[in-house]
Write a protein that holds these residues in place. Structure first.
Motif, PDB file in Angstrom:
ATOM      1  N   VAL A   6       0.857  -1.185   0.000  1.00 46.44           N
ATOM      2  CA  VAL A   6       0.000   0.000   0.000  1.00 46.44           C
ATOM      3  C   VAL A   6       0.891   1.231   0.000  1.00 46.44           C
ATOM      4  O   VAL A   6       1.764   1.392   0.852  1.00 46.44           O
ATOM      5  N   THR A   7       0.682   2.128  -0.957  1.00 46.28           N
ATOM      6  CA  THR A   7       1.530   3.318  -1.079  1.00 46.28           C
ATOM      7  C   THR A   7       0.668   4.562  -1.309  1.00 46.28           C
ATOM      8  O   THR A   7      -0.519   4.461  -1.620  1.00 46.28           O
ATOM      9  N   GLY A   8       1.289   5.725  -1.166  1.00 44.09           N
ATOM     10  CA  GLY A   8       0.642   6.977  -1.541  1.00 44.09           C
ATOM     11  C   GLY A   8       0.042   7.774  -0.408  1.00 44.09           C
ATOM     12  O   GLY A   8      -0.258   8.961  -0.574  1.00 44.09           O
ATOM     13  N   ARG A 155      -0.469  -2.079   8.480  1.00 43.92           N
ATOM     14  CA  ARG A 155      -1.487  -1.461   9.329  1.00 43.92           C
ATOM     15  C   ARG A 155      -0.919  -0.246  10.060  1.00 43.92           C
ATOM     16  O   ARG A 155      -1.661   0.628  10.492  1.00 43.92           O
ATOM     17  N   LEU A 156       0.411  -0.219  10.201  1.00 49.16           N
ATOM     18  CA  LEU A 156       1.069   0.850  10.954  1.00 49.16           C
ATOM     19  C   LEU A 156       1.436   2.051  10.092  1.00 49.16           C
ATOM     20  O   LEU A 156       2.128   2.966  10.555  1.00 49.16           O
ATOM     21  N   LEU A 157       0.975   2.072   8.850  1.00 51.44           N
ATOM     22  CA  LEU A 157       1.271   3.194   7.962  1.00 51.44           C
ATOM     23  C   LEU A 157       0.512   4.458   8.355  1.00 51.44           C
ATOM     24  O   LEU A 157       0.895   5.562   7.969  1.00 51.44           O
ATOM     25  N   LEU A 185      -6.211  -2.503   5.544  1.00 43.95           N
ATOM     26  CA  LEU A 185      -5.395  -2.064   4.408  1.00 43.95           C
ATOM     27  C   LEU A 185      -6.270  -1.498   3.286  1.00 43.95           C
ATOM     28  O   LEU A 185      -5.840  -0.598   2.558  1.00 43.95           O
ATOM     29  N   LEU A 186      -7.490  -2.016   3.175  1.00 44.41           N
ATOM     30  CA  LEU A 186      -8.433  -1.442   2.211  1.00 44.41           C
ATOM     31  C   LEU A 186      -8.756  -0.007   2.607  1.00 44.41           C
ATOM     32  O   LEU A 186      -8.825   0.887   1.751  1.00 44.41           O
ATOM     33  N   TYR A 187      -8.944   0.228   3.909  1.00 39.34           N
ATOM     34  CA  TYR A 187      -9.201   1.594   4.382  1.00 39.34           C
ATOM     35  C   TYR A 187      -8.028   2.500   4.051  1.00 39.34           C
ATOM     36  O   TYR A 187      -8.210   3.616   3.541  1.00 39.34           O
ATOM     37  N   ILE A 188      -6.803   2.043   4.357  1.00 42.80           N
ATOM     38  CA  ILE A 188      -5.618   2.876   4.114  1.00 42.80           C
ATOM     39  C   ILE A 188      -5.487   3.208   2.628  1.00 42.80           C
ATOM     40  O   ILE A 188      -5.133   4.330   2.256  1.00 42.80           O
TER      41      ILE A 188
END
Length: 213
Positions: A6-8, A155-157, A185-188
């Motif tokens: 997950v990026t951005g 999750r810690l991003l 991760l979908l939320y992030i």
């Protein structure tokens, strides 16, 4: 979600500024408007279990692995942490998370605080301190994070939150830990001011219908 990282999120400066401003205003308003409720809950906890403290403080892991002390209204007996080892084999959750439906450590008042999600109210202080956000993955224990693989550590991003996709699911007790991580991760990946607002409204519905546990 797949295996792609997950990026951005760090590039979304405007969203993060708006989110922090909302966190400050909303949490401050809750603490002021519901100060009377805090007082009532404190009295009930002390009447039910006079020897124990009103608040429960526990180390949790936040954004980028930074630890902080998360606050809750105490809903368990004073020696709950010491009794955990003897209950481990009764765990009903997958992965590193521990949860059982009829936890004998929960006090009489604590049962209702959890049912109404009122035990979480002191975490608005954590939001003001910038340890947490209103919306985000629920904060994990250091022992849980120590077992994470690279995928799960994403999750810690972002800052942990008071509520998340998992928190608003009616079937959350049957969701596996891997599915829980996927939801976080979908939320992030998809987070926005609009999705945060929808999650807050859904959380109010969960509280009003006493779906907590």
């Amino acid at each position: 979600m797949g295996s792609a990282p997950v990026t951005g999120i760090e590039d979304r400066v405007a969203y993060r500024l708006v989110k922090r401003a909302f966190d400050i205003v909303f949490s401050a308003a809750v603490l002021v408007v519901f100060c009377w409720l805090f007082a009532i809950i404190a009295v009930l906890i002390k009447v039910d279990d006079p020897k124990g403290p009103v608040f429960f403080s526990q180390e949790r892991v936040g954004k980028d692995g930074r630890t902080f002390r998360m606050l809750k209204f105490r809903s368990m007996c004073v020696d709950a942490e010491e009794k955990l080892a003897e209950l481990r084999e009764l765990n009903e959750k997958t992965g590193p998370v521990f949860k059982i439906a009829e936890d004998p450590r929960i006090t009489r008042v604590g049962k209702w605080l959890r049912k109404l999600s009122l035990d979480e109210l002191p975490q608005f202080v954590n939001v003001l301190r910038s340890d947490m956000s209103i919306v985000g993955p629920r904060p994990a224990l250091p022992a849980e994070v120590a077992t994470y693989d690279d995928y799960q550590r994403q999750r810690l991003l972002v800052k942990p939150g008071l509520t998340c996709y998992w928190q608003t699911r009616r079937n959350r007790d049957s969701i596996t830990f891997d599915e829980w991580v996927d939801l976080d991760l979908l939320y992030i990946k998809k987070c926005s001011a609009w999705s945060d607002l929808k999650l807050i409204v859904q959380t109010v519905g969960v509280v009003l219908t006493a779906q907590g546990n």
